[in-house]
Design an enzyme around this catalytic site. Structure first.
Site, PDB file in Angstrom:
ATOM      1  N   ASP A  77       0.689  -1.199   0.183  1.00 41.43           N
ATOM      2  CA  ASP A  77      -0.272  -0.124  -0.103  1.00 41.43           C
ATOM      3  C   ASP A  77       1.040   1.269   0.076  1.00 41.43           C
ATOM      4  OD1 ASP A  77       1.156  -0.355   2.360  1.00 41.43           O
ATOM      5  OD2 ASP A  77      -0.984  -0.641   3.841  1.00 41.43           O
ATOM      6  N   ASN A 142      -7.776  -0.855  14.520  1.00 40.74           N
ATOM      7  CA  ASN A 142      -9.159  -0.761  13.864  1.00 40.74           C
ATOM      8  C   ASN A 142      -9.377  -1.625  12.682  1.00 40.74           C
ATOM      9  OD1 ASN A 142      -8.207   0.408  11.009  1.00 40.74           O
ATOM     10  ND2 ASN A 142      -9.095   1.864  10.810  1.00 40.74           N
ATOM     11  N   HIS A 144      -7.830  -2.682   9.741  1.00 40.90           N
ATOM     12  CA  HIS A 144      -7.640  -2.667   8.374  1.00 40.90           C
ATOM     13  C   HIS A 144      -6.603  -3.408   7.940  1.00 40.90           C
ATOM     14  CE1 HIS A 144      -4.691   0.834   9.108  1.00 40.90           C
ATOM     15  NE2 HIS A 144      -4.285  -0.298   8.948  1.00 40.90           N
ATOM     16  N   GLU A 149     -10.117  -0.575   5.248  1.00 37.20           N
ATOM     17  CA  GLU A 149     -10.475   0.132   6.317  1.00 37.20           C
ATOM     18  C   GLU A 149     -11.379  -0.389   6.272  1.00 37.20           C
ATOM     19  OE1 GLU A 149      -8.886   1.875   7.923  1.00 37.20           O
ATOM     20  OE2 GLU A 149      -7.705   3.347   6.548  1.00 37.20           O
TER      21      GLU A 149
HETATM   22  C1  F6R Z   1       1.111  -0.586   6.008  1.00 40.59           C
HETATM   23  C2  F6R Z   1      -0.033  -1.709   6.050  1.00 40.59           C
HETATM   24  C3  F6R Z   1      -1.074  -1.013   7.355  1.00 40.59           C
HETATM   25  C4  F6R Z   1      -0.236  -1.901   9.012  1.00 40.59           C
HETATM   26  C5  F6R Z   1      -0.739  -1.859   9.741  1.00 40.59           C
HETATM   27  C6  F6R Z   1       0.118  -2.060  11.307  1.00 40.59           C
HETATM   28  O1  F6R Z   1       2.516  -0.888   4.633  1.00 40.59           O
HETATM   29  O2  F6R Z   1      -0.725  -2.098   5.144  1.00 40.59           O
HETATM   30  O3  F6R Z   1      -1.800  -1.904   7.467  1.00 40.59           O
HETATM   31  O4  F6R Z   1       0.197  -2.866   8.397  1.00 40.59           O
HETATM   32  O5  F6R Z   1      -1.521  -0.322  10.274  1.00 40.59           O
HETATM   33  O6  F6R Z   1       0.862  -0.626  11.491  1.00 40.59           O
HETATM   34  P1  F6R Z   1       2.305  -1.042  12.413  1.00 40.59           P
HETATM   35  O7  F6R Z   1       2.598  -2.829  12.007  1.00 40.59           O
HETATM   36  O8  F6R Z   1       2.401   0.092  12.582  1.00 40.59           O
HETATM   37  O9  F6R Z   1       1.114  -1.459  14.104  1.00 40.59           O
END
Ligand code: F6R
Length: 249
Positions: A77, A142, A144, A149
């Site tokens: 992403d 959340n 995702h 999302e």
């Molecule tokens: C980032 C991504 C997000 C993160 C998620 C967890 O490329 O795909 O979905 O994996 O927000 O983020 P962290 O690991 O920073 O808690």
């Protein structure tokens, strides 16, 4: 919006690992996959969760224990609207933590978030995200995965999305973005569910509640990661604090 139909009941693997050994174990599994299939097509996330795994992988590559030279890394992403130099950019972070630190880097298929047309970039990346051998994912607070999302469907392709408020805030408060993005491009749940294998990486006590939601309550639009349970070969790698609210056994 109507909820997608009920999912077929499928099992998943859950590995609960001590905090100190979590990253090494996940890196070992990745090395294994790369040895079995040197041309692995793997989709990788950024964020804080995978950072220690990438550090382990780099160390092992430098010791000659594994090679990514024939692999392809597909970016999961990207924020829309952050300039190339922004420290929070996902492509920059993947390069900084993994790709550019390898002696023999893989092919890196990044998301073209700098062109004039984000929708076209998403469409192009949707093709790149087909036929993945492995999708590696982190878990948002959340529910995702990638930028899928809450409200995302299991049949969503790679696309331009509006970011949840918590994701926007994370860009600046956790990842150091210079401005607050409101949109992103993400590989969609459809492509993630099509990957041959899928891993969900989860660490820290703060993720315990959402991990329980993902694994122990009915799947639903409020928690996109819950749809990963439809995947025929899903492994959840959780450290002990993240797994602390899961039912025993
Ligand atoms: C980032 C991504 C997000 C993160 C998620 C967890 O490329 O795909 O979905 O994996 O927000 O983020 P962290 O690991 O920073 O808690």
């Amino acid at each position: 919006m109507t909820a997608p139909g009920p999912a077929p009941a499928r099992g998943y693997g859950l590995e609960v690992l001590p905090v100190g050994g979590w990253a090494a174990t996940v890196a070992s599994r990745l090395c294994h996959r790369l040895m079995e299939r040197p041309g692995l097509r793997v989709c990788l996330p950024t964020g804080d969760t995978p950072t220690p795994v990438y550090a382990e992988l780099v160390a092992r590559e430098r010791r000659g224990e594994v090679s990514l030279a024939h692999a392809t890394v597909v970016q999961l992403d990207e924020w829309a609207g952050l300039p190339p130099g922004d420290p929070a950019r996902c492509d920059a972070r993947l390069r900084r933590e993994l790709i550019d630190r390898l002696a023999a880097p893989p092919v890196f298929v990044s998301i073209d978030a700098d062109g004039p047309d984000d929708e076209a970039a998403a469409l192009a990346h949707d093709s790149a995200a087909r036929g993945l051998d492995l999708a590696v994912l982190g878990l948002g607070m959340n529910g995702h995965v990638g930028f899928n999302e809450p409200g995302s469907h299991p049949d969503d392709p790679t696309r331009l999305v509006r970011l949840a408020v918590s994701s926007r805030e994370a860009a600046t408060s956790r990842y150091g973005a210079d401005s607050t993005p409101t949109a992103g491009i993400t590989v969609g749940l459809a492509r993630l569910l099509e990957a041959e294998e899928c891993w969900l990486l989860v660490t820290g006590e703060r993720k315990a509640q959402v991990l329980r939601r993902v694994l122990e309550q009915p799947e639903g639009l409020d928690c996109p990661a819950s749809y990963l349970r439809r995947h025929p070969w899903l492994t959840v790698f959780a450290d002990e604090p993240a797994a602390s609210l899961l039912r025993k056994g």
